[in-house]
Scaffold this active site. Structure first.
Site, PDB file in Angstrom:
ATOM      1  N   SER A 167       0.817  -1.199   0.000  1.00 12.98           N
ATOM      2  CA  SER A 167       0.000   0.000   0.000  1.00 12.98           C
ATOM      3  C   SER A 167       0.866   1.271   0.000  1.00 12.98           C
ATOM      4  CB  SER A 167      -0.924  -0.066   1.221  1.00 12.98           C
ATOM      5  OG  SER A 167      -1.918   0.897   1.148  1.00 12.98           O
ATOM      6  N   ASP A 180      -9.563  -5.536  -4.801  1.00 16.21           N
ATOM      7  CA  ASP A 180      -8.946  -4.510  -3.970  1.00 16.21           C
ATOM      8  C   ASP A 180      -9.505  -3.145  -4.352  1.00 16.21           C
ATOM      9  OD1 ASP A 180      -7.249  -2.747  -2.631  1.00 16.21           O
ATOM     10  OD2 ASP A 180      -5.501  -4.043  -2.890  1.00 16.21           O
ATOM     11  N   HIS A 232      -7.552  -5.666  -0.249  1.00 15.81           N
ATOM     12  CA  HIS A 232      -6.367  -4.917   0.186  1.00 15.81           C
ATOM     13  C   HIS A 232      -5.634  -5.580   1.353  1.00 15.81           C
ATOM     14  CE1 HIS A 232      -4.180  -1.215  -0.394  1.00 15.81           C
ATOM     15  NE2 HIS A 232      -4.137  -1.008   0.903  1.00 15.81           N
TER      16      HIS A 232
END
Ligand SMILES: *[C@@H]1O[C@H](CO)[C@@H](O)[C@H](O)[C@H]1NC(C)=O
Ligand SMILES: *[C@@H]1O[C@H](CO)[C@@H](O)[C@H](O)[C@H]1NC(C)=O
Ligand SMILES: *[C@@H]1O[C@H](CO)[C@@H](O)[C@H](O)[C@H]1NC(C)=O
Length: 418
Positions: free
Chosen positions: A188, A358, A391
């Site tokens: 991320s 995601d 995610h």
């Protein structure tokens, strides 16, 4: 915005169930009273013990708590797991790997599954010398050579400073300790700061290879209800609300802000995890509980505003002061300079793994990233698509070991052979 979902999830649950929440206002600078949904059990919370003691040594691994000071004075905590559980006899030098978490979490987030399922311990067991980074502002990286977290100046940074100071400090330190080229794993925001840095030629001299999980270089298609609204709401309103300050998801002003977002039509705070991160296919509920006892972590409001700018503008550029005179003061230009990802050295070994579910690292946005990398040497770029992954699955998925981490290992190993 990565993992804001978890923050908001716990906050909205608190709001909905009207439980009193004991989060201390951020300006106390004290994290001892950090509230967790399950306050009856603090046994798994590592707020007093370090990450090594709470999450690594208990599994039979060596682990060292270390500190690195950035050029702008932040004292960052770093954990080193120098070898696997079974100590090999060979004196061969182990390749170092730095593991960098995303926004609103800290290094703990990699260690919440069982030891056989955790990326850091898997890397250690596979012959790597593992270094876990913790970004400024998170609970073990809340020190500065002269600033106090209670002062606004402590929070005067966005992810530009993570690119300019945090990452180089950690790389320089690991390089000085090991004398070896470094492997990197980011999730991320940990991918964004790495890509931004590589695009400016940073770190690449010390880098062996980089694995980017759930990359978020572009965010304009982030399609989570709350995420989109938060990005819109961060248009400056939040700067006047909170000013240059800590963004503590557990603190009162931020909690009230997130609570107000939960009342927007279309934002379902009963299922916020899904609303924010997309469907995470493969999380263990015990791990999620442990997550909520240890995360979320603070970041700076300026960092959130910078991320919101990235969402809105669809370009990767330095923090925009919006006022032309301010931009000129900081950059000598009316608009902030861009990070041009096409300038990433084409022979830099990159592995990118992204998920079909995601909602933060959307497939279209990853497409934009891959488009910037289209001239990359074909044999230096590996891309993995995990259809059902959201995610958080990349860090906590019960099958991430088999699906993602084994590919990361294979990718790193390929670089040693060439
Ligand atoms: C914040 O940092 C900038 C430099 O990046 C500086 O110009 C400004 O004065 C700082 N503001 C405060 C309140 O420390
Ligand atoms: C879920 O976590 C618990 C507690 O760590 C563990 O006992 C269990 O085996 C895990 N389940 C799966 C499917 O990994
Ligand atoms: C980014 O860099 C590439 C290659 O160096 C160049 O062709 C392109 O014009 C640059 N883009 C911008 C917006 O500056």
């Amino acid at each position: 915005m990565a993992l804001l979902g978890f923050a908001a999830l716990s906050l909205c649950f608190l709001a909905i169930s009207s439980q009193p929440h004991a989060a201390s206002p951020s300006r106390t600078g004290s994290f001892t009273a950090r509230h967790v949904p399950d306050s009856s059990s603090s046994s798994s919370s590592s707020s007093s013990l370090g990450i090594c003691a709470s999450f690594v040594i208990i599994h039979g691994y060596q682990c060292h708590e270390l500190h690195v000071t950035t050029k702008d004075g932040y004292i960052l905590s770093l954990q080193r797991i120098p070898q696997g559980r079974v100590v090999g006899s060979s004196g061969a030098q182990k390749p170092p790997v730095i593991i960098q978490h995303g926004v609103l979490v800290d290094g703990t987030t990699w260690l919440l599954n069982s030891p056989e399922q955790n990326l850091p311990l898997i890397l250690a067991d596979n012959g790597f010398d593992v270094w876990i980074a913790n970004t400024r502002g998170t609970r073990f990286s809340r020190r500065h050579i002269f600033r106090d977290p209670s002062s606004p100046a402590f929070w005067n940074w966005s992810w530009d400073e993570l690119v300019d100071y945090d990452l180089p400090a950690v790389f320089d330190y690991v390089f000085s300790q090991t004398g070896q080229k470094i492997n990197y794993v980011g999730h991320s925001l940990g991918t964004l700061v790495a890509l931004a840095s590589f695009s400016e030629g940073g770190l690449v001299d010390q880098l062996q290879a980089a694995a980017l999980l759930s990359p978020i270089a572009y965010l304009s298609h982030m399609n989570t209800a709350l995420g989109v609204i938060a990005a819109k709401a961060f248009v400056g309103e939040i700067t006047t609300l909170f000013g240059l300050a800590e963004f503590n998801p557990l603190g009162l002003p931020v909690a009230a802000f997130v609570k107000s977002l939960c009342h927007y039509p279309g934002v379902d705070c009963y299922d916020l995890l899904t609303a924010l991160t997309g469907k995470n296919c493969c999380l263990n509920s015990s791990t999620v509980d442990l997550f909520l006892r240890n995360e979320p972590q603070s970041t700076s409001t300026k960092n959130m505003v910078h991320l919101a700018q990235t969402v809105r503008r669809g370009v990767l550029e330095k923090f925009n002061y919006v006022r032309p005179d301010y931009n000129i003061m900081h950059y000598g230009e009316v608009t902030p300079p861009i990070y041009n990802l096409s300038n990433i050295p084409r022979d830099l070994p990159l592995f990118i793994s992204y998920g079909g579910q995601d909602a933060l690292s959307d497939v279209i946005d990853v497409g934009s990233l891959l488009d910037r990398l289209k001239l990359h040497d074909v044999d230096k770029l590996s891309v993995q698509f995990v259809k059902n992954y959201g995610h958080a699955d990349f860090i906590m998925g019960i099958n991430a070991k088999d699906i993602v981490y084994s590919s990361v290992l294979a990718f790193f190993r390929r670089q040693f052979q060439t």
